[in-house]
Design a protein around this motif. Sequence first.
Motif, PDB file in Angstrom:
ATOM      1  N   TYR A 180       0.718  -1.286  -0.153  1.00 46.29           N
ATOM      2  CA  TYR A 180       0.117  -0.267   0.003  1.00 46.29           C
ATOM      3  C   TYR A 180       0.751   1.117   0.023  1.00 46.29           C
ATOM      4  N   LEU A 181       1.980   1.060   0.268  1.00 49.46           N
ATOM      5  CA  LEU A 181       3.075   2.323   0.233  1.00 49.46           C
ATOM      6  C   LEU A 181       3.242   2.820  -1.067  1.00 49.46           C
ATOM      7  N   LEU A 182       2.864   2.020  -2.249  1.00 47.00           N
ATOM      8  CA  LEU A 182       2.820   2.397  -3.651  1.00 47.00           C
ATOM      9  C   LEU A 182       1.742   3.761  -3.859  1.00 47.00           C
ATOM     10  N   ASP A 183       0.943   4.113  -2.690  1.00 46.82           N
ATOM     11  CA  ASP A 183       0.037   5.263  -2.830  1.00 46.82           C
ATOM     12  C   ASP A 183       0.980   6.454  -2.748  1.00 46.82           C
ATOM     13  N   LEU A 184       2.196   6.469  -2.433  1.00 45.13           N
ATOM     14  CA  LEU A 184       3.371   7.638  -2.481  1.00 45.13           C
ATOM     15  C   LEU A 184       2.726   8.828  -1.622  1.00 45.13           C
ATOM     16  N   GLY A 185       1.787   8.777  -1.023  1.00 49.73           N
ATOM     17  CA  GLY A 185       1.052   9.851  -0.357  1.00 49.73           C
ATOM     18  C   GLY A 185       0.178  10.690  -1.169  1.00 49.73           C
ATOM     19  N   PHE A 186      -0.170  10.416  -2.315  1.00 50.96           N
ATOM     20  CA  PHE A 186      -0.935  11.015  -3.153  1.00 50.96           C
ATOM     21  C   PHE A 186      -2.561  11.010  -2.633  1.00 50.96           C
ATOM     22  N   GLY A 187      -2.922  10.510  -1.757  1.00 50.42           N
ATOM     23  CA  GLY A 187      -4.227  10.774  -1.020  1.00 50.42           C
ATOM     24  C   GLY A 187      -4.418  11.915  -0.488  1.00 50.42           C
ATOM     25  N   ASN A 188      -3.284  12.463  -0.190  1.00 48.73           N
ATOM     26  CA  ASN A 188      -3.362  14.091   0.545  1.00 48.73           C
ATOM     27  C   ASN A 188      -3.380  14.940  -0.458  1.00 48.73           C
ATOM     28  N   ALA A 189      -2.569  14.514  -1.589  1.00 47.97           N
ATOM     29  CA  ALA A 189      -2.556  15.414  -2.765  1.00 47.97           C
ATOM     30  C   ALA A 189      -4.053  15.681  -3.401  1.00 47.97           C
ATOM     31  N   VAL A 190      -4.708  14.406  -3.416  1.00 51.57           N
ATOM     32  CA  VAL A 190      -5.998  14.573  -4.069  1.00 51.57           C
ATOM     33  C   VAL A 190      -6.970  15.673  -3.294  1.00 51.57           C
ATOM     34  N   ILE A 191      -6.860  15.533  -2.069  1.00 50.23           N
ATOM     35  CA  ILE A 191      -7.619  16.500  -1.050  1.00 50.23           C
ATOM     36  C   ILE A 191      -7.083  17.743  -1.369  1.00 50.23           C
ATOM     37  N   ARG A 192      -5.857  18.069  -1.324  1.00 52.24           N
ATOM     38  CA  ARG A 192      -5.374  19.507  -1.361  1.00 52.24           C
ATOM     39  C   ARG A 192      -5.848  20.107  -2.674  1.00 52.24           C
ATOM     40  N   TYR A 193      -5.551  19.341  -3.926  1.00 53.74           N
ATOM     41  CA  TYR A 193      -5.993  19.951  -4.987  1.00 53.74           C
ATOM     42  C   TYR A 193      -7.423  20.047  -5.340  1.00 53.74           C
ATOM     43  N   ASN A 194      -8.123  19.175  -5.031  1.00 54.02           N
ATOM     44  CA  ASN A 194      -9.460  19.501  -5.059  1.00 54.02           C
ATOM     45  C   ASN A 194     -10.097  20.618  -4.195  1.00 54.02           C
ATOM     46  N   SER A 195      -9.447  20.769  -3.192  1.00 58.07           N
ATOM     47  CA  SER A 195     -10.054  21.933  -2.301  1.00 58.07           C
ATOM     48  C   SER A 195      -9.471  23.186  -2.783  1.00 58.07           C
ATOM     49  N   LYS A 196      -8.460  23.082  -3.487  1.00 56.25           N
ATOM     50  CA  LYS A 196      -7.797  24.367  -3.950  1.00 56.25           C
ATOM     51  C   LYS A 196      -8.586  24.741  -5.156  1.00 56.25           C
ATOM     52  N   TYR A 197      -8.941  23.993  -5.891  1.00 57.15           N
ATOM     53  CA  TYR A 197      -9.606  24.302  -7.423  1.00 57.15           C
ATOM     54  C   TYR A 197     -11.136  24.553  -6.929  1.00 57.15           C
ATOM     55  N   MET A 198     -11.713  24.085  -5.811  1.00 60.00           N
ATOM     56  CA  MET A 198     -13.084  24.325  -5.270  1.00 60.00           C
ATOM     57  C   MET A 198     -13.108  25.881  -4.820  1.00 60.00           C
ATOM     58  N   VAL A 199     -12.038  26.230  -4.109  1.00 57.97           N
ATOM     59  CA  VAL A 199     -11.979  27.618  -3.610  1.00 57.97           C
ATOM     60  C   VAL A 199     -11.806  28.683  -4.838  1.00 57.97           C
ATOM     61  N   GLU A 200     -10.972  28.120  -5.936  1.00 59.09           N
ATOM     62  CA  GLU A 200     -10.538  29.010  -7.023  1.00 59.09           C
ATOM     63  C   GLU A 200     -12.072  29.057  -8.081  1.00 59.09           C
ATOM     64  N   LYS A 201     -12.924  28.146  -7.835  1.00 57.66           N
ATOM     65  CA  LYS A 201     -14.078  27.808  -8.509  1.00 57.66           C
ATOM     66  C   LYS A 201     -13.475  27.545 -10.168  1.00 57.66           C
ATOM     67  N   ASN A 202     -12.550  26.768 -10.027  1.00 57.61           N
ATOM     68  CA  ASN A 202     -12.027  26.214 -11.351  1.00 57.61           C
ATOM     69  C   ASN A 202     -12.611  24.910 -11.449  1.00 57.61           C
ATOM     70  N   GLU A 203     -13.783  24.656 -12.211  1.00 56.99           N
ATOM     71  CA  GLU A 203     -14.557  23.502 -12.277  1.00 56.99           C
ATOM     72  C   GLU A 203     -13.532  22.634 -13.446  1.00 56.99           C
ATOM     73  N   ASP A 204     -13.336  23.154 -14.274  1.00 59.36           N
ATOM     74  CA  ASP A 204     -12.535  22.444 -15.453  1.00 59.36           C
ATOM     75  C   ASP A 204     -11.191  21.985 -15.069  1.00 59.36           C
ATOM     76  N   GLY A 205     -10.370  22.895 -14.246  1.00 58.39           N
ATOM     77  CA  GLY A 205      -9.200  22.085 -13.670  1.00 58.39           C
ATOM     78  C   GLY A 205      -9.340  20.955 -12.714  1.00 58.39           C
ATOM     79  N   ARG A 206     -10.426  21.044 -11.999  1.00 57.15           N
ATOM     80  CA  ARG A 206     -10.778  20.210 -10.996  1.00 57.15           C
ATOM     81  C   ARG A 206     -11.215  18.730 -11.889  1.00 57.15           C
ATOM     82  N   LYS A 207     -11.917  18.778 -12.670  1.00 55.43           N
ATOM     83  CA  LYS A 207     -12.251  17.618 -13.620  1.00 55.43           C
ATOM     84  C   LYS A 207     -10.823  16.990 -14.192  1.00 55.43           C
ATOM     85  N   LYS A 208     -10.001  17.719 -14.645  1.00 56.00           N
ATOM     86  CA  LYS A 208      -8.701  17.496 -15.252  1.00 56.00           C
ATOM     87  C   LYS A 208      -7.844  16.901 -14.178  1.00 56.00           C
TER      88      LYS A 208
END
Length: 503
Positions: free
Chosen positions: A53-81
Amino acid sequence: MKNGMKKAVIITYITIIIGNVISLMYTPFMLSKLGKAEYGLFSLVNSIVAYIYLLDLGFGNAVIRYNSKYMVEKNEDGRKKVNGMFLSLYLILGLISMIVGVIIYFNLGKIMSKSLSLDEINRTKQMFMVAIVNISLSFPLSIFNSIITAHEKFVYIKIINLLRTILNPAIMITVLLFGSRAFGMVVGSTVFNILLGLVNVIYCFKILKLKIKFAGFDKALFAEIFNYSFFVFLSAIAYQIYWNSDQLILAIFVGAAPIAIYAVSSQFNTYFLSLSNVLSSMFLPKLTKMVTVEENRNDLMRLLTKIGRIQYYICSYIFVGFVLVGKQFIVRWVGQGYSFCYVIAIILMFPQIFSIIQSLFATMLEAMNKHRVKAYIYLSIAIINILLSIVLVQKYQGLGCAIGTAIGMIINAVANNIYYKFVIKLDIKYFWMNILKLVIPTSITFGLGFLALSLFSLTSYISILMFGILFTIIYFIVFWIMGFNKYEKKIFISAVSKGRIKQ
């Protein structure tokens, strides 16, 4: 959201309590059905899986961070990508995990041939084959849990965790009652995990209206994400080495039965950690705010000391109580054959006290963006732990692994305190002088508790419970007179009168 957070915290506490109670009731039944050797093989498979499971490489936290970032910026296209990129990444990780799992599968016989019989190796391979399927599917499904977290649907997440806590053991018990053994447990757990993952997928698309766009990899964004995730990944590696290597070492050098003894001992260490750290989140917002606005270091140190003392009360109460009646409880719980778990559990639990009372120091480092050094320290000590355990296991078996782990934890605590003092410039002497004042009332509590043991014949759960009540009264009276300061007495009175702790 504030009300939702409160509900989520309450559900978390309920989950911890129910989870520990279920585990205490379920473990003896499972051991009686499986036996030491079979349970050891089951624990071994889980340990190997944890490494993959270490192959996750810590990306789970990154999913949370970048989704939150794009939601605050209201960048829906960026969040989809970005979600499309993450899902593609996790599908690749799922495929890699399957390849790694298959390689391990075909080499298990060579790795374990010195300590496991041919029949034990075949049973381990059967369980691991199912586990490979579980792992490869868990990676792409895990992104949806992170997306739900980014939307701050904490109540839903905690309810799912509560259901997992209750239903997973229920499935295991059902499997065992129908005559299946460890292999059936692995199959049941795999099916259950996949179903919960699919529930998250449905929730994302139906409730959160999630949209995903596959537009290839943004190399610059990926580099940024990888840099963010790396030290989370490094800490995860260290954690897995620390807490899952001992069972692998036992499997390689000793055999299956000692793994079961060590697994039960580790279970008590897990209870100790979960119960001792339960208050930390209550003080986290205030601590984070102080670090962010760069308040006076003396004020920060005073707050860390206040929290550390409260954590000390909780963990010393649990630890001293376990030292007094832990052996009797284990014998009553899982039988005389597991009595040595008591010694191993104490060796694992004692050094954890240093980590528990300084648990928010790690959060402080993350708030300061200075957590990379702590990750390096943790990883270095984890490697030392492996080397010590390999040397000691060959003579002392599980006890040797526990001693190696304990020495590593003590070195880790010393190294971190040197870092806090000389790099972060915290008044560590002030912190430890405040903690050392509590050693005398702790010793008195232990002495009175030891004398009180003569009043009980600890052969039943009722007698152990009655002693626990008396010990609780002794502990509270001694610390009220000799330990608690005015602030601590005030928050206790506040908790009793208002049902909450004021910070």
